[in-house]
Every structure is written in C-alpha cells, then in structure tokens.
Design a protein around this motif. Sequence first.
Motif, PDB file in Angstrom:
ATOM      1  N   GLN A  57      15.650  80.110  50.323  1.00 19.22           N
ATOM      2  CA  GLN A  57      14.877  79.821  49.125  1.00 19.22           C
ATOM      3  C   GLN A  57      15.213  78.448  48.562  1.00 19.22           C
ATOM      4  OE1 GLN A  57      15.420  82.512  45.913  1.00 19.22           O
ATOM      5  NE2 GLN A  57      13.977  81.483  44.580  1.00 19.22           N
ATOM      6  N   GLY A  58      14.171  77.738  48.130  1.00 19.65           N
ATOM      7  CA  GLY A  58      14.378  76.456  47.496  1.00 19.65           C
ATOM      8  C   GLY A  58      14.922  76.618  46.092  1.00 19.65           C
ATOM      9  N   GLY A  59      15.732  75.638  45.669  1.00 22.85           N
ATOM     10  CA  GLY A  59      16.247  75.653  44.314  1.00 22.85           C
ATOM     11  C   GLY A  59      15.234  75.075  43.345  1.00 22.85           C
ATOM     12  N   THR A  60      15.703  74.693  42.172  1.00 21.68           N
ATOM     13  CA  THR A  60      14.852  74.122  41.136  1.00 21.68           C
ATOM     14  C   THR A  60      14.926  72.604  41.197  1.00 21.68           C
ATOM     15  OG1 THR A  60      15.216  76.021  39.685  1.00 21.68           O
ATOM     16  CG2 THR A  60      14.440  74.000  38.657  1.00 21.68           C
ATOM     17  N   ALA A  61      13.814  71.957  41.507  1.00 24.48           N
ATOM     18  CA  ALA A  61      13.786  70.499  41.589  1.00 24.48           C
ATOM     19  C   ALA A  61      13.832  69.912  40.188  1.00 24.48           C
ATOM     20  CB  ALA A  61      12.527  70.034  42.312  1.00 24.48           C
ATOM     21  N   LEU A  62      14.766  69.027  39.948  1.00 26.48           N
ATOM     22  CA  LEU A  62      14.926  68.401  38.650  1.00 26.48           C
ATOM     23  C   LEU A  62      14.210  67.055  38.680  1.00 26.48           C
ATOM     24  CD1 LEU A  62      18.685  69.273  38.111  1.00 26.48           C
ATOM     25  CD2 LEU A  62      16.675  70.517  37.308  1.00 26.48           C
ATOM     26  N   VAL A  63      13.074  67.004  38.017  1.00 30.52           N
ATOM     27  CA  VAL A  63      12.234  65.817  38.049  1.00 30.52           C
ATOM     28  C   VAL A  63      12.725  64.829  36.998  1.00 30.52           C
ATOM     29  CG1 VAL A  63       9.890  64.932  37.886  1.00 30.52           C
ATOM     30  CG2 VAL A  63      10.300  67.209  38.828  1.00 30.52           C
ATOM     31  N   GLY A  64      13.395  63.817  37.424  1.00 31.88           N
ATOM     32  CA  GLY A  64      13.994  62.842  36.541  1.00 31.88           C
ATOM     33  C   GLY A  64      15.271  62.342  37.184  1.00 31.88           C
ATOM     34  N   LYS A  65      16.097  61.635  36.439  1.00 28.96           N
ATOM     35  CA  LYS A  65      17.339  61.143  36.995  1.00 28.96           C
ATOM     36  C   LYS A  65      18.390  61.015  35.908  1.00 28.96           C
ATOM     37  CE  LYS A  65      15.884  56.283  36.719  1.00 28.96           C
ATOM     38  NZ  LYS A  65      15.669  55.053  37.506  1.00 28.96           N
ATOM     39  N   THR A  66      19.629  60.973  36.355  1.00 32.10           N
ATOM     40  CA  THR A  66      20.749  60.756  35.466  1.00 32.10           C
ATOM     41  C   THR A  66      21.389  59.428  35.851  1.00 32.10           C
ATOM     42  OG1 THR A  66      22.385  61.808  36.908  1.00 32.10           O
ATOM     43  CG2 THR A  66      21.129  63.244  35.436  1.00 32.10           C
ATOM     44  N   ALA A  67      22.451  59.077  35.153  1.00 36.16           N
ATOM     45  CA  ALA A  67      23.149  57.834  35.492  1.00 36.16           C
ATOM     46  C   ALA A  67      23.772  57.917  36.879  1.00 36.16           C
ATOM     47  CB  ALA A  67      24.221  57.547  34.450  1.00 36.16           C
ATOM     48  N   ASP A  68      23.969  59.136  37.366  1.00 34.64           N
ATOM     49  CA  ASP A  68      24.682  59.335  38.623  1.00 34.64           C
ATOM     50  C   ASP A  68      23.783  59.719  39.791  1.00 34.64           C
ATOM     51  OD1 ASP A  68      27.191  59.407  40.024  1.00 34.64           O
ATOM     52  OD2 ASP A  68      27.051  61.585  40.036  1.00 34.64           O
ATOM     53  N   CYS A  69      22.574  60.166  39.521  1.00 38.74           N
ATOM     54  CA  CYS A  69      21.718  60.665  40.594  1.00 38.74           C
ATOM     55  C   CYS A  69      20.250  60.597  40.198  1.00 38.74           C
ATOM     56  CB  CYS A  69      22.099  62.112  40.933  1.00 38.74           C
ATOM     57  SG  CYS A  69      21.281  62.792  42.393  1.00 38.74           S
ATOM     58  N   GLY A  70      19.392  60.497  41.216  1.00 39.81           N
ATOM     59  CA  GLY A  70      17.959  60.494  40.964  1.00 39.81           C
ATOM     60  C   GLY A  70      17.206  59.396  41.683  1.00 39.81           C
ATOM     61  N   LYS A  71      17.917  58.511  42.415  1.00 43.22           N
ATOM     62  CA  LYS A  71      17.244  57.450  43.146  1.00 43.22           C
ATOM     63  C   LYS A  71      16.728  57.988  44.475  1.00 43.22           C
ATOM     64  CE  LYS A  71      17.903  52.854  45.200  1.00 43.22           C
ATOM     65  NZ  LYS A  71      16.643  52.320  44.655  1.00 43.22           N
ATOM     66  N   VAL A  72      15.411  58.026  44.635  1.00 45.82           N
ATOM     67  CA  VAL A  72      14.820  58.527  45.885  1.00 45.82           C
ATOM     68  C   VAL A  72      13.791  57.547  46.453  1.00 45.82           C
ATOM     69  CG1 VAL A  72      15.163  60.933  45.227  1.00 45.82           C
ATOM     70  CG2 VAL A  72      13.003  59.807  44.671  1.00 45.82           C
TER      71      VAL A  72
END
Length: 202
Positions: free
Chosen positions: A138-153
């Motif tokens: 099962q897929g988890g919950t995608a967090l749409v956005g970013k923090t200072a530490d993560c989110g660059k795609v």
Amino acid sequence: MKHVRTISLFTAGFAALALTACGAKAEQPAEAAKPATPSVTQPASPTTADGHTSPGMRLKFGERALVPVDYNKESFGTVALTVTAIEEGKAADLKGFDPEQIAGVTPYNMRYTVEFVKGDDLSGVPLALRGLLSDGKQGGTALVGKTADCGKVTAPRDGGFSKPGQKFEACTMYGAKGGEKISFAAFNFGDAYRKTPIVWGS
C-alpha cells in the motif's frame, strides 16, 4: 497552505489502494513479524531490450536503476536513479501543512540521486518517487509541499539537466499513519512501470 493527498502506486491516476493488514500471532517465531516484501514479480531479465532496468525489479538502497522519462508514450531520455535512504522525519517538519489532513501522520524522507544519462534537455522535469508502507503493497500519504530538509523533486532548470553526468540530489516526502512506516521507495512513472514499478528497500 500546503496540502496532502494519498497517492496509490499501482493504478493510473494514483487512486488509493485498499489496505492490506499484516501481523504476526504471538505464538509465531520472531522472523514472521518482519515486514512483508513488495508483491512484485522479479522479471526474468534485469534489463529491457533498450537497456533500461526492467519493470518489477527489486533493488537495495544504493543500487542504480536506468529508467526512461516518458510522456504520452513518447520517450524523451534516460536517467539513472539511486535511492540512498528512507529517513523518519519529525512532526514539527509538517507545520504549515493543513492540520486536519496531517493528523496522525509521521513524515518520511526518501532520498535519492538523479543523473542525466541521455536524451533531450530534461531541465525542470519532475522526478518524484512513491512511498510504500512496511507491507510493501500500500502507498503511503504523499505530502505535497516541501520542508527545509526535503521536497526537491524537480531537475535543475535552464540547461542544468541536459548533459550526461549532470545530477541532482532529490527528496520526496511521504507520510504513514497508525504506527506504520514508509519502508520502500518505488518508481512507477510511465506506462511500463505503472503497474510493475521498480522498488528499493533495505
């Protein structure tokens, strides 16, 4: 305000998968309580005829996959993906997200390297991975956005991802609830990989 949405791994449009419960009875040996492996069939060959990593391959963290960048059944190039780690984040990382939608969510950061191998200029192309829960299904919950530490795609722009050897460090955030955790990262971009993704795990 940032939002979250649940993204499925195995169906077009990323519809949510049904939850598959797993667990171990008290009388079972300790090894039976380990997380299940993803329900993917290892392909007969690790590579396709065109040299890409075959759909359905199971890889370890640190192993490299060559994958096509496809849109509407047309390939624009090839990139190499190497997932290096999945790290548990902190609840404080999610401040600024919608409180109702992240209630009970523990964030996880999936870290990976993306390298340009060949093809058209892929500057600005998004290359997010999908997070799988510890049952590997099962897929988890995608967090749409970013923090200072993560989110660059997204690949660097203005020619920054157009020549062999150019690379960037990416990070996709996924969340888990109810004591679950994100244990696997998966590539399911394009028709060939949507139902049979490449999956990385420990």
